[in-house]
Structures are given as C-alpha cells and as structure tokens.
Design an enzyme around this catalytic site. Structure first.
Site, PDB file in Angstrom:
ATOM      1  CG  HIS A  21      69.207  94.237  58.076  1.00  0.00           C
ATOM      2  ND1 HIS A  21      69.556  92.960  58.505  1.00  0.00           N
ATOM      3  CD2 HIS A  21      69.316  94.217  56.723  1.00  0.00           C
ATOM      4  CE1 HIS A  21      69.847  92.217  57.434  1.00  0.00           C
ATOM      5  NE2 HIS A  21      69.727  92.956  56.352  1.00  0.00           N
ATOM      6  CB  CYS A  22      65.640  92.584  62.515  1.00  0.00           C
ATOM      7  SG  CYS A  22      64.703  93.928  63.191  1.00  0.00           S
ATOM      8  CG  ASP A  23      68.760  87.899  59.758  1.00  0.00           C
ATOM      9  OD1 ASP A  23      69.307  87.409  60.767  1.00  0.00           O
ATOM     10  OD2 ASP A  23      68.461  87.225  58.762  1.00  0.00           O
ATOM     11  CB  ILE A  24      73.482  92.518  61.488  1.00  0.00           C
ATOM     12  CG1 ILE A  24      72.700  93.774  61.120  1.00  0.00           C
ATOM     13  CG2 ILE A  24      74.960  92.715  61.200  1.00  0.00           C
ATOM     14  CD1 ILE A  24      72.630  94.768  62.231  1.00  0.00           C
ATOM     15  CG  ASN A  51      71.950  87.947  56.029  1.00  0.00           C
ATOM     16  OD1 ASN A  51      71.817  87.010  55.245  1.00  0.00           O
ATOM     17  ND2 ASN A  51      71.087  88.180  56.999  1.00  0.00           N
TER      18      ASN A  51
END
Length: 223
Positions: A78-81, A85
């Site tokens: 995912h890289c964008d926790i 979000n």
C-alpha cells in the site's frame, strides 16, 4: 490514475473501499466510481478525541492490518498508511450496539511486488515512511508493517514518533529510537502492546514481524 484504479478495482475485501468502475468520459474526464461509504476519517476522530483507548485502537489497527495482509497476498504493497486514508464506520446490528468497522482508502501510491521495475522513488507521508524507503530500497510488505506500527503508536499516544521539518522526521526514522509509548500515556501501557509496537518499528525490515500475518497474530494475542 489508471494504475491506482486497476489496483483498487482488483481488491475485494470487507475493509477496503470497493472500486466498481473507472475510465474516461468526454464530459468529466478521468473517473473512478467507488462504493459509497458513510464514515468518519480517522484523523478527524483522533483530532477530536486526542488519543484512543487501547481496545479501540487495537481493533482499528487489526482491521487495517487484515486489509493489508489481503493486498500483500495480491502482490501489492500500500505504501501510504495514515489516519487520513482510514474511514471509521458503524454498522447497525439488530438489538445490539452498532458494530465498528474500518475502510482503507487510496491506492495512489500502491506498488506492485511483481512489476518489472519497482519504483524506489520516495513518496508517501513522511511521518509514516519506513527507513528502507528513505534509503532508496524498494517497498515490501515489511514497509506496511512499519506503517501500522506508526499508526498504533499515534492512536494510543496522540502523536507520531517524529514530527517537525521533513528532514528532521526522516532522520528520526533512520537513526533515532522512538520514544517509549508508555511514557506518553497516563497510567502507562501494557508491556505486551509496547513490545508489539517497538517490534513493528525496527529500523531493518528483517527485524520486524516476518509478514503482516505475524503482526496480526501478535496483535490478536495482545488483544
């Protein structure tokens, strides 16, 4: 845009917002149609409540971790926790208190683990970015384990381990041990919860939980 739409529309999990259609329209341009989710962004919940009780924080992180475990099995990270979000929703249940459930959003920075060339460019929210990403190494499921470690830390203490100018935050991820969360919580914290967080926040990916399933196992044990 199409990469995000393809990643997101391939995901079918109760804790991930479903993308039902995407494409290009001559009037509106590029579009993505998502299921309608009635919920409150987690960053707003945290802004209002300042910090969350251990039970609620663990339940939220467990559902986020299960969504991430699912996407890792699809060879995507995912890289964008981050709290922005994550949507906190409630589901009515007959004769009982409403059940809380979580929806993970935003695959804009997601990476395929099987792509011919993995992007090593640094993107994402500096407060949550894993040290290996700062060092220019590719993202892996361990990078998302680090992200959920930061998330649990923030929900329990009301703050992220490192804040301030971007360079200071990145230096913290690379070189500084995070301040013990129990020192930031009135009445302290169960040592098992603290160990879980510190394990997820190890600087080297190999020293963290071996995968999201191992993180979930330890979190369930703690709960």
């Amino acid at each position: 845009f199409y990469r995000e739409a393809r990643f997101a529309s391939a995901m079918a999990h109760q804790n991930i917002t479903a993308v039902v259609d995407f494409g290009e329209d001559e009037k509106v341009g590029m579009f993505m149609v998502m299921e309608f989710v009635d919920g409150e962004p987690l960053n707003r919940v945290l802004f209002r409540d300042k910090k969350l009780p251990v039970k609620k924080a663990c339940e939220i992180v467990l559902q986020v971790a299960e969504a991430l475990h699912y996407i890792h099995k699809q060879n995507v990270v995912h890289c964008d926790i981050k709290t922005e979000n994550i949507l906190i929703c409630e589901e009515e249940t007959e004769g009982k208190r409403p059940r809380m459930f979580v929806k993970l959003l935003d695959f804009g920075l997601a990476r395929s683990l099987v792509a011919s060339r993995m992007s090593t460019s640094l993107s994402g929210t500096p407060h949550y970015v894993a040290p290996e990403r700062i060092r220019g190494e590719p993202a892996s499921p361990a990078s998302d384990v680090y992200g959920v470690g930061i998330l649990l830390y923030e929900l329990l203490t009301g703050q992220v381990p490192w804040d301030g100018p971007v360079q200071k935050i990145l230096a913290g991820h690379l070189d500084e041990k995070p301040r013990s969360p129990s020192t930031l919580i009135e009445g302290g914290l169960d040592p098992a919860v603290e160990r879980l967080i510190m394990h997820a926040l190890e600087k080297r990916p190999a020293q963290r939980h071996k995968d999201m399933a191992a993180f979930i196992y330890e979190l369930r044990t703690v709960m």
